[in-house]
Design a protein around this motif. Structure first.
Motif, mmCIF file in Angstrom:
data_model
loop_
_atom_site.group_PDB
_atom_site.id
_atom_site.type_symbol
_atom_site.label_atom_id
_atom_site.label_comp_id
_atom_site.label_asym_id
_atom_site.label_seq_id
_atom_site.Cartn_x
_atom_site.Cartn_y
_atom_site.Cartn_z
ATOM 1 N N HIS A 54 -35.175 -21.235 25.612
ATOM 2 C CA HIS A 54 -34.545 -21.785 26.814
ATOM 3 C C HIS A 54 -33.176 -21.144 26.911
ATOM 4 N N LEU A 55 -33.066 -20.169 27.798
ATOM 5 C CA LEU A 55 -31.802 -19.490 28.054
ATOM 6 C C LEU A 55 -31.082 -20.260 29.154
ATOM 7 N N ASP A 56 -29.944 -20.823 28.830
ATOM 8 C CA ASP A 56 -29.195 -21.712 29.738
ATOM 9 C C ASP A 56 -27.779 -21.165 29.854
ATOM 10 N N ILE A 66 -20.298 -14.143 31.177
ATOM 11 C CA ILE A 66 -21.478 -14.984 30.975
ATOM 12 C C ILE A 66 -21.173 -15.913 29.808
ATOM 13 N N SER A 67 -21.558 -17.178 29.940
ATOM 14 C CA SER A 67 -21.401 -18.116 28.827
ATOM 15 C C SER A 67 -22.587 -19.064 28.834
ATOM 16 N N GLY A 68 -22.903 -19.584 27.663
ATOM 17 C CA GLY A 68 -24.007 -20.530 27.604
ATOM 18 C C GLY A 68 -24.667 -20.539 26.247
ATOM 19 N N GLN A 89 -21.835 -6.600 21.143
ATOM 20 C CA GLN A 89 -20.425 -6.650 21.524
ATOM 21 C C GLN A 89 -20.248 -6.041 22.913
ATOM 22 N N PRO A 90 -19.278 -6.492 23.700
ATOM 23 C CA PRO A 90 -18.205 -7.409 23.332
ATOM 24 C C PRO A 90 -18.536 -8.896 23.458
ATOM 25 N N LEU A 91 -19.792 -9.266 23.754
ATOM 26 C CA LEU A 91 -20.144 -10.685 23.757
ATOM 27 C C LEU A 91 -19.966 -11.262 22.359
ATOM 28 N N MET A 92 -19.652 -12.543 22.296
ATOM 29 C CA MET A 92 -19.378 -13.203 21.025
ATOM 30 C C MET A 92 -20.364 -14.338 20.794
ATOM 31 N N LEU A 93 -21.019 -14.308 19.635
ATOM 32 C CA LEU A 93 -21.845 -15.425 19.197
ATOM 33 C C LEU A 93 -20.899 -16.438 18.546
ATOM 34 N N ILE A 129 -30.006 -23.335 18.107
ATOM 35 C CA ILE A 129 -29.330 -23.130 19.389
ATOM 36 C C ILE A 129 -28.184 -22.158 19.156
ATOM 37 N N ALA A 130 -28.220 -21.041 19.862
ATOM 38 C CA ALA A 130 -27.196 -20.004 19.737
ATOM 39 C C ALA A 130 -26.266 -20.068 20.949
ATOM 40 N N PHE A 131 -24.982 -20.304 20.710
ATOM 41 C CA PHE A 131 -23.975 -20.391 21.770
ATOM 42 C C PHE A 131 -23.215 -19.060 21.843
ATOM 43 N N TYR A 132 -22.910 -18.642 23.057
ATOM 44 C CA TYR A 132 -22.204 -17.361 23.196
ATOM 45 C C TYR A 132 -21.384 -17.328 24.460
ATOM 46 N N GLU A 133 -20.495 -16.335 24.554
ATOM 47 C CA GLU A 133 -19.651 -16.183 25.739
ATOM 48 C C GLU A 133 -19.006 -14.809 25.737
ATOM 49 N N GLY A 134 -18.457 -14.443 26.878
ATOM 50 C CA GLY A 134 -17.698 -13.203 26.960
ATOM 51 C C GLY A 134 -18.076 -12.344 28.147
#
Length: 548
Positions: A54-56, A66-68, A89-93, A129-134
């Motif tokens: 479930h990509l949210d 993008i974040s979620g 990268q450059p997105l951050m887990l 559940i993997a949270f990420y942003e950037g």
């Protein structure tokens, strides 16, 4: 007026753009640890089997962020406590949790190793559940370099899309980024600013209106490869039709920019024509439950499963050009036909390792002339596929390096197509050939496969010895060359420039009569009625010839 040389350079540039899509097919021989982590089935991948995502996410076009989170559900195949999750990268887990517990993460470039606290018992179904942003990598020249395209339409509205083949889906969302393991089903929830629409894979399950934003929930019922997942955000309008297909009613939906609605309603008539031809040759469309969509995007297009993207500027051919130089390539919209052909070869049948990407591109390039065959006849389709031989460079083999996320030559498109066209001649029975193409899609329905599985299936179904044939065309850059002489009523001939086990008969015209001959690497003799009769190699075989 174009000279032949200038025209050829234009076609070469267009084909190079096609072949080097998403940063693919670059000449790379030095592989890094990151290539291995991305391209191999690591111990941290092999112990668990994907079942559900479930990509949210929230997409902010103004900030290009993008974040979620992604909920990753999996079945335990064997006990292990470390899981590899990929995010580039450059997105951050930022965090990974399981059963409410925050887990330790060891970051290694684009691979992230998560230590699980709960015991992983064989047969259990668990989730993290993997949270990420950037800010994800921006695609400067999509789709060829991959990433997110942050564009605007002619009215100033945001026009955003993803494209990530080869580069990897982890360029914009966290996942198990290897081709071998497809998720069984998936929910894609995308929050966008009010007034915009997101179109993703599968069917629209619900729309949640908020004060300043809207969330679109798309559900995919069928297995899907990671790079086939997409987001497309714009000021879209929708029209649709129902195709009466082999498996019943198929919903075909089209999402285009408002200003292009009338144009699209006329131009997209190629889509049901495509579906009719490909269901005939390849079997039923593989994703009836998820429908078929064609979605306008600000780049050329891609084969995203049940959400094929389109940016060919409403032109016939490839941006108005015919890659075969025969005229037949202007009878259809190249992107509609080629990218939709991938629904059978890439999305239904998917390569385990990107080194075998010829399975995707060879069969799909061949689908172009199969479309021509269905509507304009066998000779027209032969004209088309033979015309594409001018695009073949024979720079390196079609099969790439395994376990390092490395594909083979860009010749996988039209050398692959001409190999299949040659194979059709060897089978010498068009109905049997059709049964083989349909049989592939039935035998490997919703599966990931290796080259060997494809080779073995075709050899068994055709009752031909094809090991040398495939070794020649897939694993070398050599084009078989037949040398021959014709004197004293004897046609002498032999193969050169072939692998040791190459053993392929061909057809030749002796005068006006067509004959099968079986060249070897030693001279063979065929008695003819007269030495004055011209000898011509049938054009449908992808070989070279030399009269001595």
């Amino acid at each position: 007026m174009f000279t032949n040389k200038i025209a050829f350079l234009i076609f070469a540039l267009l084909f190079t753009s096609l072949s080097f899509s998403q940063g693919l097919l670059e000449d790379k021989s030095n592989f890094t640890r990151q290539d291995t982590l991305r391209g191999s089935i690591t111990p941290e991948r092999e112990w668990w089997d994907l079942s559900y995502y479930h990509l949210d996410i929230k997409v902010n076009p103004e900030q290009k962020t993008i974040s979620g989170k992604n909920t990753i559900q999996y079945k335990v195949l064997k006990p292990y406590q470390v899981m590899q999750i990929d995010l580039q990268q450059p997105l951050m887990l930022t965090k990974v949790t399981q059963n409410g517990k925050t887990l330790a993460i060891k970051h290694d470039g684009n691979a992230h190793f998560v230590t699980l606290l709960d015991n992983q018992t064989i047969g259990d179904t668990n989730s993290v559940i993997a949270f990420y942003e950037g800010k994800p990598r921006e695609a400067v020249r999509a789709p060829w370099d991959g990433g997110i395209s942050w564009k605007k339409d002619n009215n100033g509205n945001h026009f955003v899309a993803s494209s990530c083949q080869g580069l990897g889906a982890s360029v914009w969302w966290p996942n198990k980024d290897h081709m071998y393991d497809e998720v069984d089903s998936m929910l894609i929830s995308v929050n966008v600013p009010k007034g915009l629409t997101n179109v993703s894979n599968g069917r629209l399950r619900s729309v949640e209106e908020k004060e300043n934003s809207t969330t679109f929930n798309w559900f995919v019922n069928n297995p899907i490869n990671n790079y086939g997942v997409n987001i497309n955000i714009g000021d879209y309008v929708n029209f649709s039709e129902v195709f009466k297909g082999e498996n019943g009613d198929l919903d075909m939906n089209y999402y285009v920019l408002k200003d292009n609605l009338d144009k699209a309603k006329e131009h997209f008539k190629d889509a049901p024509k495509m579906m009719k031809a490909f269901e005939h040759w390849f079997g039923p469309y593989p994703f009836y439950e998820d429908s078929f969509k064609l979605v306008e995007v600000p780049y050329l297009g891609m084969e995203h499963q049940s959400s094929v993207t389109y940016g060919n500027k409403y032109m016939k051919g490839y941006l108005g050009n015919d890659l075969s130089r025969t005229g037949w390539g202007l009878k259809f919209d190249f992107i509609i036909i080629h990218e939709a052909g991938h629904e059978w070869f890439a999305n239904n049948i998917t390569n385990v390792d990107i080194a075998d990407m010829w399975i995707h591109e060879g069969f799909t390039a061949y689908s172009e002339n199969i479309f021509i065959d269905y509507y304009y006849g066998k000779e027209a389709s032969a004209d088309y596929v033979i015309g594409t031989r001018a695009n073949i460079q024979n720079d390196k083999p079609l099969i790439g390096d395994y376990n390092v996320n490395s594909e083979g030559s860009g010749d996988m498109y039209y050398k692959g197509a001409n190999m299949l066209h040659t194979l059709r001649q060897l089978i010498e029975d068009d109905e049997k050939w059709r049964e083989i193409l349909r049989g592939l899609n039935k035998e490997f329905y919703h599966q990931t496969v290796t080259t060997k599985q494809i080779e073995d299936y075709i050899a068994k179904a055709s009752d031909l010895e094809l090991e040398g044939f495939f070794n020649q065309y897939l694993r070398t850059t050599k084009i078989p060359l037949i040398e021959f002489t014709h004197k004293n009523r004897e046609l002498k001939y032999r193969w050169i420039n072939v692998v040791d086990d190459f053993d392929m008969p061909i057809q030749v015209f002796i005068g006006d009569e067509l004959h099968w001959i079986t060249p070897k690497t030693e001279w063979q003799i065929y008695e003819t009625k007269s030495s004055k009769m011209p000898v011509t190699i049938k054009r449908d075989f992808y070989i070279e010839s030399k009269s001595l």
